[in-house]
Design an enzyme around this catalytic site. Structure first.
Site, PDB file in Angstrom:
ATOM      1  N   LEU A  74       0.817  -1.217   0.000  1.00 44.30           N
ATOM      2  CA  LEU A  74       0.000   0.000   0.000  1.00 44.30           C
ATOM      3  C   LEU A  74       0.847   1.262   0.000  1.00 44.30           C
ATOM      4  CD1 LEU A  74      -2.630  -1.051   2.689  1.00 44.30           C
ATOM      5  CD2 LEU A  74      -2.876  -1.133   0.209  1.00 44.30           C
ATOM      6  N   GLY A  75       2.012   1.183   0.581  1.00 43.43           N
ATOM      7  CA  GLY A  75       2.873   2.356   0.673  1.00 43.43           C
ATOM      8  C   GLY A  75       4.225   1.955   1.206  1.00 43.43           C
TER       9      GLY A  75
ATOM     10  N   GLY B  78       8.155   3.608   2.980  1.00 45.64           N
ATOM     11  CA  GLY B  78       8.850   4.739   3.580  1.00 45.64           C
ATOM     12  C   GLY B  78      10.225   4.334   4.048  1.00 45.64           C
TER      13      GLY B  78
ATOM     14  N   PHE C 299      11.418   3.618   6.933  1.00 44.44           N
ATOM     15  CA  PHE C 299      11.574   2.614   7.972  1.00 44.44           C
ATOM     16  C   PHE C 299      10.740   1.368   7.736  1.00 44.44           C
ATOM     17  CE2 PHE C 299      13.079   6.249  10.527  1.00 44.44           C
ATOM     18  CZ  PHE C 299      14.286   5.705  10.919  1.00 44.44           C
TER      19      PHE C 299
ATOM     20  N   VAL D 100       3.959  -0.824   4.098  1.00 39.43           N
ATOM     21  CA  VAL D 100       2.628  -1.188   4.560  1.00 39.43           C
ATOM     22  C   VAL D 100       1.975  -2.061   3.499  1.00 39.43           C
ATOM     23  CG1 VAL D 100       0.361  -0.336   5.244  1.00 39.43           C
ATOM     24  CG2 VAL D 100       2.406   0.923   5.896  1.00 39.43           C
TER      25      VAL D 100
ATOM     26  N   LYS E  63       1.854  -3.015   8.930  1.00 40.15           N
ATOM     27  CA  LYS E  63       3.078  -2.208   8.826  1.00 40.15           C
ATOM     28  C   LYS E  63       4.271  -3.080   9.205  1.00 40.15           C
ATOM     29  CE  LYS E  63       3.346   1.932  10.815  1.00 40.15           C
ATOM     30  NZ  LYS E  63       3.576   2.955  11.881  1.00 40.15           N
TER      31      LYS E  63
ATOM     32  N   ASP F 113       3.152  14.793  14.458  1.00 46.38           N
ATOM     33  CA  ASP F 113       3.311  14.748  13.007  1.00 46.38           C
ATOM     34  C   ASP F 113       1.949  14.783  12.316  1.00 46.38           C
ATOM     35  OD1 ASP F 113       4.914  14.797  10.780  1.00 46.38           O
ATOM     36  OD2 ASP F 113       5.100  12.620  10.619  1.00 46.38           O
TER      37      ASP F 113
END
Length: 646
Positions: free
Chosen positions: A332-333, A335, A337, A340, A354, A449
């Protein structure tokens, strides 16, 4: 307003007359005023309606005191929530008289959206949001008496022991109240002390509040014969003079353990009085140990649960199967670190998993998210369903959000798909979620954030705040903490980015920037080339000052969906959230009230932030290398929390 003001005084005069005819002579209602506070914001309701609701609320509270045999009362006349409490040793007439005096003082707040009055004998508070779970705020403090005790050193030892026992015993006593006295060895005098918590908090909340009060009152003991510690959730007092009648003391022995004042018990008391930090650490360790235990049965649908429990301990193999081996087609995504993935469990439930890349920071993020949001349950916060920690593999399992993250609808591949009403609903829901984190959960959680990519949308485009990897607890006896900057440039408040001052006002600033993005369809950090180069926040302030609020609105919106006054009100709310200094920003509960009203909110224009156009550059030059790294790292951290469809 003059007529309304006379009405208040007339109403109270009648109330006092009724009291004088129906109650016996008063003894000592203990109306020495310790604190008074008024909300800086006035109600948006018509003044007459607000006064009528306040009067009805006060009448309901007073009726509970005068007709019942109780010292604690709550009342709601939506949107007004109110609470009043007397010290248990007061007689019914004294309690009513103390309450009446508190009502009179609260009238000085006029039509403010909140008021708080604290006397020695009672307190009164009302707000336009539910505050019943709150145990402390930045106004907690001590009030030390001016007199000294005879043989102060000996008195200090006795009073200290008495306060220690009250802090330990009171949370265990039904009603959270205790009064105790202790004769001073060889002095022929006596120390008196009282502890009390509001009845709407938990036993743990009472313990935490009294721990803070105990810490505050230490500032009085070395030199004063009397002292009080006041907070929104509790009250602690000691004195070398009578506070209550001799027959009003509480037998503390059954609640202390061990049956006496032993050295072992004192050690326990010292640990309890150590503060909130120890409690939170123990709670985190308990949750971790619980997550390692095998479950006898599956928890079931958390939305339908009648009892909140810890996160489910998922098996690594089950999650690997659910995500098809963490395949690219299920991603799904991604980054800095971790990534997902979409997963389908054996029971058919669709989840977002995650998977954290192994690093010390990833481990810290994992522990932080599990610890902070295990028991955070709100319709506008992403729900943590469970976790898995097999060796070096760290996995978090969340509810799946099919409609992606907000940023994709503002300036991404789905730009222009949200209408005006949906955007307003997203603003409103995000505000409610933040109000819960800051003020309605039993401790204040600062997200750190808040940005469009961390706001996810469910099937009905209702928002849920996600990614708690950078979240911090605000110690309940501090207005802020000092820490290195970690967040996303363009959303971060100046006082935090430059000076490292972190408080809930940092989230409020970020919320204001997100509102501007929702109104404009622009990314906060993007530079506008024509006709001049400027950041979104700077552009918004200039348009507002030039009374051209409509100039900010996303051009993909249909002009028939909104009007100028509505746009101006939403813009003002965004701008008041970005004011400098931070104490000018409203609380999130006050923002919710503003969003609920369709009336003008501000008599004067909001104050402009201290820096705008060169914000990012100044942050980078004002922080050291490690802080800059943290900021760029956090940008990646946030992006892998987009638990949504591609």
């Amino acid at each position: 307003m003059a007529v309304s003001g006379r009405w208040w005084w007339w109403w109270f005069a009648v109330l006092i007359m009724v009291v004088s005819l129906s109650e016996p002579a008063l003894a000592n209602p203990q109306t020495y005023q310790l604190a008074k506070g008024c909300s800086p914001y006035n109600t948006s309701d018509p003044p007459e309606d607000f006064v009528r609701k306040i009067n009805a609320t006060f009448a309901h509270l007073r009726n509970q005191f005068s007709r019942g045999n109780k010292s604690f009362a709550t009342a709601e006349h939506i949107p007004i929530y109110a609470m009043a409490q007397c010290r248990n040793y007061l007689s019914k007439p004294d309690c009513v008289a103390c309450f009446d005096a508190a009502v009179l003082v609260s009238r000085q707040c006029s039509i403010a959206t909140g008021a708080r009055v604290i006397f020695d004998g009672c307190f009164l508070r009302y707000e336009m949001n539910d505050f019943y779970n709150k145990i402390t705020d930045e106004g907690n403090r001590q009030i030390c008496g001016k007199r000294t005790a005879h043989n102060q050193d000996v008195f200090n030892t006795t009073a200290q022991q008495l306060l220690n026992e009250l802090v330990l015993a009171t949370p265990r006593i039904h009603g959270f109240f205790a009064a105790a006295k202790q004769e001073i060895s060889g002095g022929g005098a006596t120390a008196y002390a009282v502890a009390q918590c509001i009845e709407t908090i938990t036993q743990t909340g009472c313990m935490e509040c009294l721990a803070i009060a105990y810490s505050n009152i230490q500032n009085c003991l070395p030199k004063s014969g009397s002292g009080r510690a006041v907070d929104v959730g509790c009250f602690l007092r000691y004195s070398n003079k009578h506070i209550f009648a001799n027959n009003q003391t509480t037998n503390l022995a059954p609640f202390l353990g061990g049956g006496g004042r032993s050295g072992k018990k004192k050690a326990i008391i010292a640990g309890v009085a150590g503060g909130v930090g120890i409690i939170l650490v123990l709670a985190a360790l308990f949750l971790y140990q619980q997550s390692k235990k095998p479950k006898a049965a599956r928890r079931g649908d958390i939305l339908g649960a009648t009892q909140l429990r810890g996160p489910e301990n998922y098996g690594y193999k089950d999650l690997k199967t659910a995500t098809k081996g963490f395949s690219e087609e299920n991603k799904l995504g991604e980054g800095g670190f971790g990534d997902v993935y979409k997963g389908t469990l054996k029971n058919g439930d669709v989840v977002a998993v995650k998977k954290l890349v192994i690093s010390s920071r990833a481990k810290a993020d994992f522990d932080s998210e599990v610890r902070l949001i295990t028991n955070v349950h709100h319709r506008n916060l992403i729900r943590l369903l469970g976790c898995s920690a097999k060796g070096e593999e760290l996995l978090l399992v969340y509810e799946y959000m099919a409609n992606a993250s907000l940023d994709r609808y503002m300036y991404g591949d789905k730009r222009g798909m949200l209408n005006w009403k949906q955007r307003v609903d997203i603003i409103f829901g995000t505000a409610r979620g933040l109000a819960y984190l800051h003020e309605q959960f039993h401790v204040c959680i600062i997200h750190r954030d808040i940005k469009s990519s961390n706001i996810l949308l469910d099937d009905e485009f209702q928002p849920k705040i996600a990614d708690f990897g950078l979240a911090r607890l605000l110690p309940e006896n501090q207005s802020h903490v000092s820490t290195k900057f970690a967040g996303t440039l363009g959303y971060t408040a100046p006082e935090y980015a430059i000076h490292g001052h972190l408080s809930e006002k940092v989230d409020i600033y970020s919320f204001g920037v997100v509102v501007l993005e929702i109104l404009s369809g622009r990314r906060s950090s993007d530079m506008r080339v024509e006709p001049i180069t400027e950041y979104l926040l700077e552009q918004a302030w200039k348009l507002y000052e030039n009374e051209d609020c409509l100039g900010l609105v996303d051009k993909t919106l249909d002009p028939s969906e909104y009007n100028a006054e509505e746009v101006k009100r939403m813009l003002e709310i965004a701008l008041v959230c970005t004011q400098s200094p931070p104490n000018l920003r409203p609380s999130m509960s006050e923002v919710v009230i503003m969003l609920s009203s369709d009336r003008p909110i501000f008599q004067n224009k909001p104050n402009r932030p201290s820096m705008i156009s060169d914000f990012d550059q100044r942050v980078l030059t004002a922080t050291d290398t490690s802080a800059t790294t943290a900021s760029s790292t956090s940008h990646a951290t946030a992006s892998f929390s987009g638990f949504s469809g591609r």
